[in-house]
Design a protein around this motif. Structure first.
Motif, PDB file in Angstrom:
ATOM      1  N   THR A  92       0.849  -1.190   0.000  1.00 31.56           N
ATOM      2  CA  THR A  92       0.000   0.000   0.000  1.00 31.56           C
ATOM      3  C   THR A  92       0.883   1.238   0.000  1.00 31.56           C
ATOM      4  O   THR A  92       1.943   1.236   0.660  1.00 31.56           O
ATOM      5  CB  THR A  92      -0.932   0.056   1.223  1.00 31.56           C
ATOM      6  N   PRO A  93       0.477   2.297  -0.694  1.00 32.86           N
ATOM      7  CA  PRO A  93       1.318   3.507  -0.690  1.00 32.86           C
ATOM      8  C   PRO A  93       1.423   4.111   0.716  1.00 32.86           C
ATOM      9  O   PRO A  93       2.326   4.903   0.978  1.00 32.86           O
ATOM     10  CB  PRO A  93       0.596   4.463  -1.629  1.00 32.86           C
ATOM     11  N   ARG A 118      -6.175  -3.466  -5.664  1.00 27.41           N
ATOM     12  CA  ARG A 118      -6.357  -2.629  -6.858  1.00 27.41           C
ATOM     13  C   ARG A 118      -7.394  -1.567  -6.504  1.00 27.41           C
ATOM     14  O   ARG A 118      -7.740  -1.412  -5.335  1.00 27.41           O
ATOM     15  CB  ARG A 118      -6.822  -3.498  -8.033  1.00 27.41           C
ATOM     16  N   PHE A 141       3.336  -2.613   3.626  1.00 22.98           N
ATOM     17  CA  PHE A 141       4.594  -2.016   3.185  1.00 22.98           C
ATOM     18  C   PHE A 141       4.403  -1.261   1.878  1.00 22.98           C
ATOM     19  O   PHE A 141       3.448  -1.488   1.133  1.00 22.98           O
ATOM     20  CB  PHE A 141       5.673  -3.087   3.016  1.00 22.98           C
ATOM     21  N   TYR A 146       5.840   7.060  -4.469  1.00 26.12           N
ATOM     22  CA  TYR A 146       5.232   7.299  -5.781  1.00 26.12           C
ATOM     23  C   TYR A 146       4.015   6.385  -5.829  1.00 26.12           C
ATOM     24  O   TYR A 146       3.928   5.401  -5.099  1.00 26.12           O
ATOM     25  CB  TYR A 146       6.208   6.961  -6.909  1.00 26.12           C
ATOM     26  N   LEU A 148       1.410   3.755  -7.585  1.00 20.65           N
ATOM     27  CA  LEU A 148       1.202   2.728  -8.601  1.00 20.65           C
ATOM     28  C   LEU A 148      -0.291   2.459  -8.701  1.00 20.65           C
ATOM     29  O   LEU A 148      -1.075   2.954  -7.892  1.00 20.65           O
ATOM     30  CB  LEU A 148       1.954   1.462  -8.199  1.00 20.65           C
ATOM     31  N   GLY A 151      -1.023  -3.455  -6.223  1.00 20.65           N
ATOM     32  CA  GLY A 151       0.042  -4.049  -5.419  1.00 20.65           C
ATOM     33  C   GLY A 151       0.903  -5.068  -6.126  1.00 20.65           C
ATOM     34  O   GLY A 151       1.877  -5.560  -5.549  1.00 20.65           O
TER      35      GLY A 151
HETATM   36  C1  JD8 Z   1      -1.253  -1.181  -3.525  1.00 20.98           C
HETATM   37  C2  JD8 Z   1      -4.353  -0.035  -5.057  1.00 20.98           C
HETATM   38  C3  JD8 Z   1      -3.745   2.051  -6.265  1.00 20.98           C
HETATM   39  C4  JD8 Z   1      -3.405   3.685  -4.429  1.00 20.98           C
HETATM   40  C5  JD8 Z   1      -5.444   5.337  -5.540  1.00 20.98           C
HETATM   41  C6  JD8 Z   1      -3.926   4.664  -7.306  1.00 20.98           C
HETATM   42  C7  JD8 Z   1       3.040  -0.049  -2.939  1.00 20.98           C
HETATM   43  N1  JD8 Z   1       4.777   2.377  -3.468  1.00 20.98           N
HETATM   44  C8  JD8 Z   1       3.464   2.198  -3.901  1.00 20.98           C
HETATM   45  N2  JD8 Z   1       2.787   3.096  -4.610  1.00 20.98           N
HETATM   46  N3  JD8 Z   1       1.524   2.621  -4.856  1.00 20.98           N
HETATM   47  C9  JD8 Z   1       1.401   1.424  -4.289  1.00 20.98           C
HETATM   48  C10 JD8 Z   1       0.115   0.674  -4.294  1.00 20.98           C
HETATM   49  C11 JD8 Z   1      -0.980   1.237  -4.975  1.00 20.98           C
HETATM   50  C12 JD8 Z   1      -2.201   0.574  -4.918  1.00 20.98           C
HETATM   51  C13 JD8 Z   1      -2.340  -0.624  -4.190  1.00 20.98           C
HETATM   52  C14 JD8 Z   1      -0.020  -0.517  -3.576  1.00 20.98           C
HETATM   53  C15 JD8 Z   1      -3.705  -1.000  -4.287  1.00 20.98           C
HETATM   54  N4  JD8 Z   1      -3.438   0.895  -5.425  1.00 20.98           N
HETATM   55  C16 JD8 Z   1      -4.373   3.137  -5.429  1.00 20.98           C
HETATM   56  C17 JD8 Z   1      -4.029   4.773  -3.615  1.00 20.98           C
HETATM   57  C18 JD8 Z   1      -4.502   5.882  -4.542  1.00 20.98           C
HETATM   58  N5  JD8 Z   1      -4.895   4.206  -6.318  1.00 20.98           N
HETATM   59  C19 JD8 Z   1       2.630   1.107  -3.668  1.00 20.98           C
HETATM   60  N6  JD8 Z   1       3.390  -0.964  -2.357  1.00 20.98           N
END
Ligand code: JD8
Length: 278
Positions: A92-93, A118, A141, A146, A148, A151
């Protein structure tokens, strides 16, 4: 080690059939299973998401579908891992940045489950619920600061970072010690630059010392390069170094790179403005 990855895009994990991780799977060092989350849906539309409570854009992944999936994977019949020997990892971000130390710790675990979200993410109660379950440890984690779309990329990174530390996966275990971010004694620095044939390429020569055959000088040169690079690119790592691992020559290089022994002789103090070499 057993790793289960759950995603609505299981094909995203196909690269883990390649290279060293693929070889480790074929040799039985790593038991990696990839699952489609929709396999645990119950409706004809195989729904995994719904609108966010509180409103807002996008969709949120339903806790009940994740619960059914993770309960199944945590059943003793699914894996021989001892109770409590499983770590549930949720990219997760908003998670803590993944580190080499994390990878080294996780490489010592018996079983990992990676839940790839997602949409806007997974309902927060999934992590909350499993954090209360004695048979599993939950870790949220992040890869870095940045955003994405899901996951899966983080799962690819985590599996590779952990699998390559398993005994028998990397041909020469010694190479693991010298790497950037290694927590091994003397580690914690960025890697020195590397060179190979031809000795001169497009007018650029490989450093003479590396062709000298003088191992002591080569080792010193590489240490100096690692210290200088780290001071320039990752001053935070210099600040985190254990001083006892630095000899006089190291200090000289750090001083020359703008780091001084300072009043307290503490590493991390600089003489220049803005902390570090110009
Ligand atoms: C898991 C959904 C997308 C995120 C709305 C874009 C890790 N370093 C990282 N950056 N982004 C992720 C990540 C993004 C994810 C998911 C990880 C599940 N999204 C979402 C919040 C904003 N959308 C990550 N590790």
């Amino acid at each position: 080690m057993r790793i289960d990855v759950v995603s609505i895009f299981p094909d995203y994990l196909a690269p883990l059939e390649l290279s060293l991780v693929g070889k480790a799977r074929r040799e039985g060092i790593l038991d990696l299973q990839v699952h489609d989350l929709r396999a645990w849906t119950t409706d004809r539309h195989r729904t995994v998401d719904d609108t966010p409570f509180g409103g807002g854009a996008g969709m949120v992944m339903r806790p009940d579908v994740w619960g059914t999936a993770l309960d199944h994977l945590l059943e003793p019949s699914t894996s021989s891992a001892a109770p409590g020997a499983t770590t549930l990892l949720i990219p997760t971000p908003s998670g803590a940045p993944l580190t080499q130390q994390d990878a080294e710790e996780l490489a010592g675990r018996e079983r990992l489950i990676i839940a790839c979200g997602r949409y806007e993410g997974i309902d927060a109660r999934v992590a909350e619920h499993y954090a209360q379950r004695p048979e599993v440890t939950v870790r949220e984690f992040s890869l870095g600061d940045y955003v994405l779309n899901g996951g899966e990329v983080a799962a690819l990174v985590l599996v590779e970072a952990v699998a390559r530390l398993l005994p028998g996966v990397v041909g020469n275990p010694a190479s693991l010690v010298e790497e950037s971010h290694s927590t091994a004694p003397g580690g914690g620095l960025l890697e020195y630059p590397v060179y190979t044939k031809p000795a001169t390429w497009r007018g650029l020569a490989a450093p003479d010392v590396l062709l000298s055959g003088h191992h002591g000088k080569v080792a010193r040169w590489r240490r100096d390069q690692a210290l200088r690079r780290t001071a320039q690119r990752r001053p935070d790592l210099i600040a985190g170094l254990d001083q006892a691992t630095l000899d006089e020559a190291d200090r000289a290089v750090l001083t020359e790179s703008g780091w001084s022994g300072g009043r307290h002789g503490a590493v991390g103090e600089t003489t220049g403005e803005g902390g570090g070499p110009p």
